[in-house]
Design a protein around this motif. Structure first.
Motif, short mmCIF file in Angstrom:
data_model
loop_
_atom_site.label_atom_id
_atom_site.label_comp_id
_atom_site.label_asym_id
_atom_site.label_seq_id
_atom_site.Cartn_x
_atom_site.Cartn_y
_atom_site.Cartn_z
N VAL A 68 0.84 -1.20 0.00
CA VAL A 68 0.00 0.00 0.00
C VAL A 68 0.88 1.25 0.00
CG1 VAL A 68 -1.79 1.29 1.23
CG2 VAL A 68 -1.76 -1.21 1.36
N VAL A 69 0.51 2.23 -0.84
CA VAL A 69 1.12 3.56 -0.77
C VAL A 69 0.01 4.60 -0.80
CG1 VAL A 69 3.29 2.94 -1.90
CG2 VAL A 69 1.43 3.87 -3.25
N VAL A 70 0.34 5.79 -0.29
CA VAL A 70 -0.58 6.92 -0.32
C VAL A 70 0.14 8.09 -0.97
CG1 VAL A 70 -1.97 8.52 1.05
CG2 VAL A 70 -1.75 6.12 1.78
N PHE A 71 -0.45 8.59 -2.05
CA PHE A 71 0.04 9.81 -2.69
C PHE A 71 -0.76 10.96 -2.09
CE2 PHE A 71 0.83 6.58 -6.00
CZ PHE A 71 2.19 6.75 -6.17
N GLU A 72 -0.07 11.96 -1.55
CA GLU A 72 -0.74 13.07 -0.87
C GLU A 72 -0.64 14.36 -1.67
OE1 GLU A 72 1.25 13.02 2.92
OE2 GLU A 72 -0.20 11.57 3.72
N ASN A 73 -1.52 15.30 -1.32
CA ASN A 73 -1.54 16.63 -1.92
C ASN A 73 -1.68 16.57 -3.43
OD1 ASN A 73 -1.22 17.93 0.62
ND2 ASN A 73 0.95 17.42 0.54
N VAL A 74 -2.65 15.81 -3.89
CA VAL A 74 -2.90 15.65 -5.32
C VAL A 74 -4.03 16.58 -5.74
CG1 VAL A 74 -3.47 14.02 -7.14
CG2 VAL A 74 -2.16 13.24 -5.16
N ALA A 75 -3.78 17.39 -6.74
CA ALA A 75 -4.79 18.31 -7.25
C ALA A 75 -5.83 17.56 -8.07
CB ALA A 75 -4.12 19.38 -8.12
N ALA A 76 -6.98 18.17 -8.26
CA ALA A 76 -8.01 17.58 -9.10
C ALA A 76 -7.46 17.39 -10.52
CB ALA A 76 -9.23 18.49 -9.13
N GLY A 77 -7.85 16.30 -11.17
CA GLY A 77 -7.40 16.04 -12.53
C GLY A 77 -7.47 14.57 -12.87
N GLU A 78 -6.91 14.22 -14.03
CA GLU A 78 -6.86 12.83 -14.48
C GLU A 78 -5.45 12.30 -14.26
OE1 GLU A 78 -10.11 12.15 -17.97
OE2 GLU A 78 -8.12 12.78 -18.59
N TYR A 79 -5.38 11.09 -13.71
CA TYR A 79 -4.10 10.47 -13.37
C TYR A 79 -4.10 9.00 -13.74
CZ TYR A 79 -3.52 14.69 -10.60
OH TYR A 79 -3.41 16.00 -10.20
N ALA A 80 -2.92 8.40 -13.70
CA ALA A 80 -2.76 6.96 -13.87
C ALA A 80 -1.60 6.53 -12.98
CB ALA A 80 -2.47 6.60 -15.32
N ILE A 81 -1.66 5.28 -12.51
CA ILE A 81 -0.59 4.72 -11.69
C ILE A 81 -0.06 3.48 -12.37
CG2 ILE A 81 -0.02 3.58 -9.50
CD1 ILE A 81 -2.15 5.37 -8.18
N ILE A 82 1.26 3.36 -12.41
CA ILE A 82 1.92 2.13 -12.85
C ILE A 82 2.76 1.66 -11.66
CG2 ILE A 82 3.59 1.08 -14.41
CD1 ILE A 82 2.89 3.19 -16.48
N CYS A 83 2.76 0.35 -11.42
CA CYS A 83 3.57 -0.19 -10.34
C CYS A 83 4.20 -1.51 -10.77
CB CYS A 83 2.73 -0.38 -9.08
SG CYS A 83 1.24 -1.34 -9.32
N TYR A 84 5.24 -1.91 -10.06
CA TYR A 84 5.93 -3.16 -10.39
C TYR A 84 6.52 -3.78 -9.13
CZ TYR A 84 10.48 -0.90 -9.82
OH TYR A 84 11.57 -0.26 -9.29
N HIS A 85 6.73 -5.08 -9.16
CA HIS A 85 7.31 -5.82 -8.04
C HIS A 85 8.83 -5.84 -8.22
CE1 HIS A 85 7.41 -9.81 -5.55
NE2 HIS A 85 8.08 -8.84 -4.97
N ASP A 86 9.52 -5.03 -7.45
CA ASP A 86 10.98 -4.95 -7.49
C ASP A 86 11.54 -6.08 -6.62
OD1 ASP A 86 13.60 -4.19 -7.81
OD2 ASP A 86 13.41 -2.33 -6.67
N LYS A 87 11.54 -7.28 -7.16
CA LYS A 87 11.91 -8.47 -6.40
C LYS A 87 13.33 -8.42 -5.87
CE LYS A 87 8.75 -11.41 -8.96
NZ LYS A 87 8.60 -12.48 -9.94
N ASN A 88 14.24 -7.82 -6.64
CA ASN A 88 15.65 -7.81 -6.24
C ASN A 88 16.10 -6.47 -5.65
OD1 ASN A 88 15.58 -6.34 -8.58
ND2 ASN A 88 17.03 -7.62 -9.70
N ASN A 89 15.18 -5.58 -5.36
CA ASN A 89 15.48 -4.29 -4.71
C ASN A 89 16.53 -3.46 -5.43
OD1 ASN A 89 13.80 -3.99 -2.34
ND2 ASN A 89 14.87 -5.76 -1.50
N ASN A 90 16.52 -3.49 -6.77
CA ASN A 90 17.49 -2.67 -7.51
C ASN A 90 16.89 -1.36 -8.01
OD1 ASN A 90 15.91 -3.63 -9.60
ND2 ASN A 90 17.63 -4.30 -10.87
#
Length: 137
Positions: A68-90
């Motif tokens: 879980v993450v929380v993005f704060e102080n986001v203005a009104a608008g259209e957005y998209a999120i991309i995420c990935y599993h960084d298995k090796n922490n690089n």
């Protein structure tokens, strides 16, 4: 005098609404991470910068297959999120020589086609309320 009070009241309401609109939060949860190894990296984009430099970036540890993450102080608008599993922490998404990803990834709205996510598939709108999203890899 009544006119001045009316103008001041309208101005204060406008400023208050503008400040409130900047304080929205987006809570993004990946619900199906395959292991608790590594972390999940998240990037918040708008249409202009999609898949380039994110507006905000974050990473979160994985507990029982969830992140879980929380993005704060986001203005009104259209957005998209991309995420990935960084298995090796690089701190980057790893790919095979042919360009196929070696690590799981997902995007808001959970539309997964062949190839990288598209803004039109992943977009969501913030108007004046906080947003919570569940993302699947």
């Amino acid at each position: 005098m009544k006119l001045i009070v009316a103008i001041l009241t309208t101005t204060i309401l406008f400023i208050t609404n503008s400040i409130t609109a900047q304080n929205n939060t987006i809570t993004a949860t990946v619900i199906n991470v395959t292991s608790d190894t590594g972390k999940v990296g998240y990037a918040l984009y708008d249409k202009t910068n999609f898949r380039m430099k994110p507006i905000q970036g974050a990473a979160s540890k994985i507990v029982n297959g969830k992140s879980v993450v929380v993005f704060e102080n986001v203005a009104a608008g259209e957005y998209a999120i991309i995420c990935y599993h960084d298995k090796n922490n690089n701190d980057k998404m790893d790919f095979e020589a042919n360009g196929m990803p070696l690590e799981d990834y997902g995007a808001s709205n959970n539309v997964m086609n062949f190839g990288p996510p598209k803004f039109e598939d992943a977009k969501f709108t913030i108007i004046d309320k906080n947003v919570s999203l569940e993302i699947k890899f």
